[in-house]
Design a protein around this motif. Sequence first.
Motif, PDB file in Angstrom:
ATOM      1  N   PHE A  17     -19.445  -4.389  40.942  1.00  0.00           N
ATOM      2  CA  PHE A  17     -18.932  -3.211  40.247  1.00  0.00           C
ATOM      3  C   PHE A  17     -17.645  -3.560  39.498  1.00  0.00           C
ATOM      4  N   LEU A  18     -17.532  -3.042  38.268  1.00  0.00           N
ATOM      5  CA  LEU A  18     -16.317  -3.194  37.466  1.00  0.00           C
ATOM      6  C   LEU A  18     -15.725  -1.815  37.215  1.00  0.00           C
ATOM      7  N   TYR A  47     -15.148   6.110  37.617  1.00  0.00           N
ATOM      8  CA  TYR A  47     -16.342   5.539  36.979  1.00  0.00           C
ATOM      9  C   TYR A  47     -16.276   4.020  37.014  1.00  0.00           C
ATOM     10  N   LEU A  48     -17.427   3.410  37.331  1.00  0.00           N
ATOM     11  CA  LEU A  48     -17.542   1.966  37.410  1.00  0.00           C
ATOM     12  C   LEU A  48     -18.821   1.512  36.724  1.00  0.00           C
ATOM     13  N   SER A  96     -15.692  -3.506  30.311  1.00  0.00           N
ATOM     14  CA  SER A  96     -14.719  -3.286  31.379  1.00  0.00           C
ATOM     15  C   SER A  96     -13.641  -2.357  30.848  1.00  0.00           C
ATOM     16  N   TRP A  97     -12.629  -2.095  31.678  1.00  0.00           N
ATOM     17  CA  TRP A  97     -11.588  -1.175  31.250  1.00  0.00           C
ATOM     18  C   TRP A  97     -10.829  -1.700  30.036  1.00  0.00           C
ATOM     19  N   VAL A 128     -21.777   4.110  36.979  1.00  0.00           N
ATOM     20  CA  VAL A 128     -21.912   4.939  38.174  1.00  0.00           C
ATOM     21  C   VAL A 128     -20.601   5.689  38.406  1.00  0.00           C
ATOM     22  N   SER A 129     -20.715   6.839  39.055  1.00  0.00           N
ATOM     23  CA  SER A 129     -19.538   7.614  39.441  1.00  0.00           C
ATOM     24  C   SER A 129     -19.356   7.477  40.947  1.00  0.00           C
ATOM     25  N   TYR A 130     -18.116   7.245  41.353  1.00  0.00           N
ATOM     26  CA  TYR A 130     -17.810   7.125  42.771  1.00  0.00           C
ATOM     27  C   TYR A 130     -17.059   8.365  43.221  1.00  0.00           C
TER      28      TYR A 130
END
Length: 502
Positions: free
Chosen positions: A412-413, A426-427, A459-460, A436-438
């Motif tokens: 996961f990033l 969000y990752l 990525s961010w 995906v949402s955590y």
Amino acid sequence: MEPNHSINQIDNHIDDDGDQKSFPSHPHQIITYSRKRKHSQSQSQSQSQVITPIDSTQVNPLSESSVLGLVLLAHTFSYNIQNLTESLLLEILARLPLKSLFRFKCVCKHWLDLISQPSFSRFYCSRMLTDSASSSSIPFRILYRYIYVSKFTDVLDRFRPENYNSSKFSVLFLSTIEEQQQSDQFKVLGVSNGLVLCCLLGPLVYYVCDPVTRQSVTLPRPKDRSTNRHPIFFGEGFVSKVNEDNVLVSFTVVRVELLSSPSNYLNLETFSSDTGKWADYKLPCSKPIALLKRGGGPITYKGILHWFVDIHGMVAFDPYRNQKSCRVIPFPDERDIDSEYEYEGIYRLCDETQGKLRFFEVSPEPSSFYCFSMWDLKDYEKGEWCSEFKVTRSDLSSSDPELTSWLMTANFLPLSFNPFDLNIVYLRCEELNCVVSYDIENKRLDVACKPIGVVEDLSWRVVVPFVIPRWPTRVPIPRVPKKAAKGKGGHRKRSYRIYTRF
């Protein structure tokens, strides 16, 4: 003079989207809508609706169960829009779409004054945030920073609000894969109070725009340096200032110099809309710092810009309240420093959300004991962080069967915090090629979206959380420097260009 409008025997209606809809009609009634001309003082009513039965003796209105049957008890019903109370009018206007609301400024001078008041814009925005139905529809996307078009006016077109008005969350790519191979490259650098800072890469040109009104200004080029030294600037930041009425009055663009080795000084260039020109700063630091070459740009917290530096954490600069110094803020001591150094920080996310500065960390190795960790900055002045949670992979769950099968091994990033929900991060899941949402509270992962045209290194660093402004923001026009160069004929050259497309 106002035009007359009358509609007889209304059976159908075409709405704003062009769809034809049916209205219930009564065989013995005519419905008229008129706007009366002002011939004299006695004809002062500007707008009325009249419902008149043709022959009420042939119809027994009491036998009708609908509201229409009760209305037919009266020979005439009319209303004057000027009789609406101010509070009721405010409630009605605050529920209108933004585009319609600004069109209704033309109804009368009273509506123009009312909608133009700063207090109304605050009421309109606060209602969107407090109303659950409205807040859930506020356009929010994770925006891919790069836009591949040939000119900046095309960038403004890509920012049209209709691109964001969707109930489905997504990563928004404003250019197609084909455009990435043949067009110039623009980059979204930052967002502040509804304004967006963009730039054209090669040659470097900066733009500040409002994506709602599509008004923008082109900033002048920074002054030329001496031939003996050609510094490289990067990490552009962007902050703006509002007055007591929440009206945006100025903005400042900041960029930092990239040095080849750690230094006790932070070299900056700033552009202020108040002065209309660039200024240089050389600020001493409490310890040697080295800016990360792939830092993804600064983050903004309380109007202060923060750039990531190697090992120490962040270096902060306040362009409005303290332009003569900078300070170093360390990251949490318990973070994974080794993986942070090895992977250049791509497994961490540090940003502001709802007034909190948060540090979220993902373990790059599935075998690590903790998978997700998060800290909040509790004391900004002292640089003290507080651990919020540490989660193992066995703690995670998901309602998606495919994602569930990958929970113990997936990579996961971190991408972005949700600006409206402190509980959501969000990752990117690399194995499933999706976002995906955590859910922090429930420790649950769900598939948020599957991006179209996804970039491999998403990525961010290459995304920015982007919310379409809830209210148009007038771009402050930079002041023209008094010593601007004169062109042919003695005319003073302007140091910026303005585009307005509303």
